[in-house]
Design an enzyme around this catalytic site. Structure first.
Site, PDB file in Angstrom:
ATOM      1  N   ASN A 112      -4.293   9.165  -7.162  1.00  0.00           N
ATOM      2  CA  ASN A 112      -3.109  10.021  -7.254  1.00  0.00           C
ATOM      3  C   ASN A 112      -1.819   9.256  -6.988  1.00  0.00           C
ATOM      4  O   ASN A 112      -0.753   9.866  -6.860  1.00  0.00           O
ATOM      5  CB  ASN A 112      -3.233  11.177  -6.249  1.00  0.00           C
ATOM      6  N   ASP A 151      -1.309  -0.485   6.080  1.00  0.00           N
ATOM      7  CA  ASP A 151      -1.518   0.208   7.364  1.00  0.00           C
ATOM      8  C   ASP A 151      -3.000   0.326   7.719  1.00  0.00           C
ATOM      9  O   ASP A 151      -3.320   0.905   8.754  1.00  0.00           O
ATOM     10  CB  ASP A 151      -0.905   1.621   7.322  1.00  0.00           C
ATOM     11  N   ASP A 180       0.884  -1.150   0.000  1.00  0.00           N
ATOM     12  CA  ASP A 180       0.000   0.000   0.000  1.00  0.00           C
ATOM     13  C   ASP A 180       0.941   1.224   0.000  1.00  0.00           C
ATOM     14  O   ASP A 180       2.113   1.112   0.367  1.00  0.00           O
ATOM     15  CB  ASP A 180      -0.871  -0.037   1.260  1.00  0.00           C
ATOM     16  N   ASP A 185      -0.137   5.053   0.738  1.00  0.00           N
ATOM     17  CA  ASP A 185      -0.436   6.078   1.748  1.00  0.00           C
ATOM     18  C   ASP A 185      -0.351   5.483   3.150  1.00  0.00           C
ATOM     19  O   ASP A 185      -1.116   4.578   3.483  1.00  0.00           O
ATOM     20  CB  ASP A 185      -1.856   6.634   1.535  1.00  0.00           C
ATOM     21  N   GLY A 202      -7.225   3.795   3.866  1.00  0.00           N
ATOM     22  CA  GLY A 202      -7.422   2.742   2.865  1.00  0.00           C
ATOM     23  C   GLY A 202      -8.775   2.791   2.164  1.00  0.00           C
ATOM     24  O   GLY A 202      -9.027   2.009   1.250  1.00  0.00           O
ATOM     25  N   ARG A 241     -12.037   7.472  -2.080  1.00  0.00           N
ATOM     26  CA  ARG A 241     -12.401   8.881  -1.893  1.00  0.00           C
ATOM     27  C   ARG A 241     -13.906   9.020  -1.633  1.00  0.00           C
ATOM     28  O   ARG A 241     -14.324   9.686  -0.702  1.00  0.00           O
ATOM     29  CB  ARG A 241     -11.991   9.672  -3.142  1.00  0.00           C
ATOM     30  N   SER A 274      -5.541   4.935  -4.167  1.00  0.00           N
ATOM     31  CA  SER A 274      -5.511   6.345  -4.582  1.00  0.00           C
ATOM     32  C   SER A 274      -5.403   6.518  -6.093  1.00  0.00           C
ATOM     33  O   SER A 274      -4.572   5.890  -6.743  1.00  0.00           O
ATOM     34  CB  SER A 274      -4.338   7.054  -3.909  1.00  0.00           C
TER      35      SER A 274
HETATM   36  C1  BG6 Z   1      -5.935   5.501   0.067  1.00  0.00           C
HETATM   37  C2  BG6 Z   1      -5.941   6.370   1.300  1.00  0.00           C
HETATM   38  O1  BG6 Z   1      -4.635   5.065  -0.201  1.00  0.00           O
HETATM   39  O2  BG6 Z   1      -6.418   6.212  -1.073  1.00  0.00           O
HETATM   40  C3  BG6 Z   1      -7.326   6.965   1.511  1.00  0.00           C
HETATM   41  O3  BG6 Z   1      -5.560   5.600   2.423  1.00  0.00           O
HETATM   42  C4  BG6 Z   1      -7.792   7.677   0.255  1.00  0.00           C
HETATM   43  O4  BG6 Z   1      -7.280   7.856   2.602  1.00  0.00           O
HETATM   44  C5  BG6 Z   1      -7.742   6.719  -0.933  1.00  0.00           C
HETATM   45  O5  BG6 Z   1      -9.127   8.155   0.414  1.00  0.00           O
HETATM   46  C6  BG6 Z   1      -8.161   7.380  -2.252  1.00  0.00           C
HETATM   47  O6  BG6 Z   1      -7.219   8.354  -2.589  1.00  0.00           O
HETATM   48  P1  BG6 Z   1      -7.444   9.472  -3.704  1.00  0.00           P
HETATM   49  O7  BG6 Z   1      -6.072  10.101  -3.853  1.00  0.00           O
HETATM   50  O8  BG6 Z   1      -7.868   8.783  -4.965  1.00  0.00           O
HETATM   51  O9  BG6 Z   1      -8.486  10.411  -3.209  1.00  0.00           O
HETATM   52 MG    MG Z   2      -2.673   3.142   3.584  1.00  0.00          MG
END
Ligand code: BG6
Ligand code: MG
Length: 217
Positions: free
Chosen positions: A115, A167, A8, A10, A45, A48, A113
């Site tokens: 991103n 995590d 993972d 983030d 985890g 969004r 994510s």
């Molecule tokens: C996860 C994070 O990795 O990605 C979450 O732990 C987050 O907190 C999720 O909401 C989605 O991320 P993003 O960047 O697409 O909004």
């Molecule tokens: Mg994480």
């Protein structure tokens, strides 16, 4: 036989969990919604959209307002991650990725994510990774196993030969549902369902992880 690690991103390799918190906090404050660091722990985890739903609780909003809030939160998050550099790798992360590569094993990212690609580039990690599965890769978010299964398919390996490092409770559940080996980072009340638990990657070496996972077989 362990042949790969799926990380993972983030909260495991970098502390972007803090930036997700600050971006949600700004949105929540603007909307007059209660939101604390404690509430944020439940969003680790989580996708969004599912995160926003947890913040909104039983309040009902039209879909276009939901979309606008999601875009606003992401705009705040993108501002925060503009400043990320290799200095933002968490202690032990790069060393472990290098040990995995030196041992002839593979590494991948399994991050919810959208991103993740940008964060990976800013951290300077792309060349250490064999595959990246992110928030664009699958429909079903964690705790469904789909994201990690996508990563394993890219690696060309069965789940039982891959270790997921997470995590988030949702991430550990996703990995277990997919038949992966599991390492949880953080407090036991969050990741205690993992086979091996450590506070963070600080001082964690490949040999320690392989030994701990082998003992669990
Ligand atoms: C996860 C994070 O990795 O990605 C979450 O732990 C987050 O907190 C999720 O909401 C989605 O991320 P993003 O960047 O697409 O909004
Ligand atoms: Mg994480």
């Amino acid at each position: 036989m362990i042949k790969a690690f799926i990380f993972d991103l983030d909260g495991v390799l970098t502390d972007t969990a803090e930036y997700h918190y600050r971006a949600w906090k700004r949105l929540a404050d603007e909307e007059g919604l209660p939101f604390t660091r404690g509430d944020n722990e439940r969003l680790r985890g989580i996708s969004r959209r599912d995160s926003l739903m947890l913040i909104l609780k039983d309040r009902v909003y039209p879909e276009e307002e939901i979309q606008a809030m999601l875009a606003r939160k992401n705009g705040y998050y993108l501002e925060f991650i503009k400043g990320i550099s290799p200095r933002d790798l968490l202690p032990g992360a790069k060393e472990l990725l290098e040990e995995i590569r030196a041992a002839g094993l593979k590494s991948a990212i399994g991050s919810a994510s959208q991103n993740a690609g940008e964060v990976i580039d800013r951290l300077g990690l792309r060349l250490l990774l064999n595959a990246i599965s992110d928030g664009h890769s699958v429909e079903q978010p964690k705790p469904a196993p789909d994201l990690f299964l996508h990563a394993a398919t890219q690696l060309g390996l069965p789940p039982a030969e891959c270790v997921v490092v997470e995590d988030a409770a949702a991430g550990i559940e996703a990995a277990k549902a997919g038949g992966f080996r599991t390492v949880g980072l953080g407090p036991r009340q969050r990741v205690g369902r993992a086979e091996v638990v450590a506070p963070s990657l600080t001082g964690v070496h490949l040999g320690d992880l392989l030994a701990a996972l082998t003992c669990r077989l």
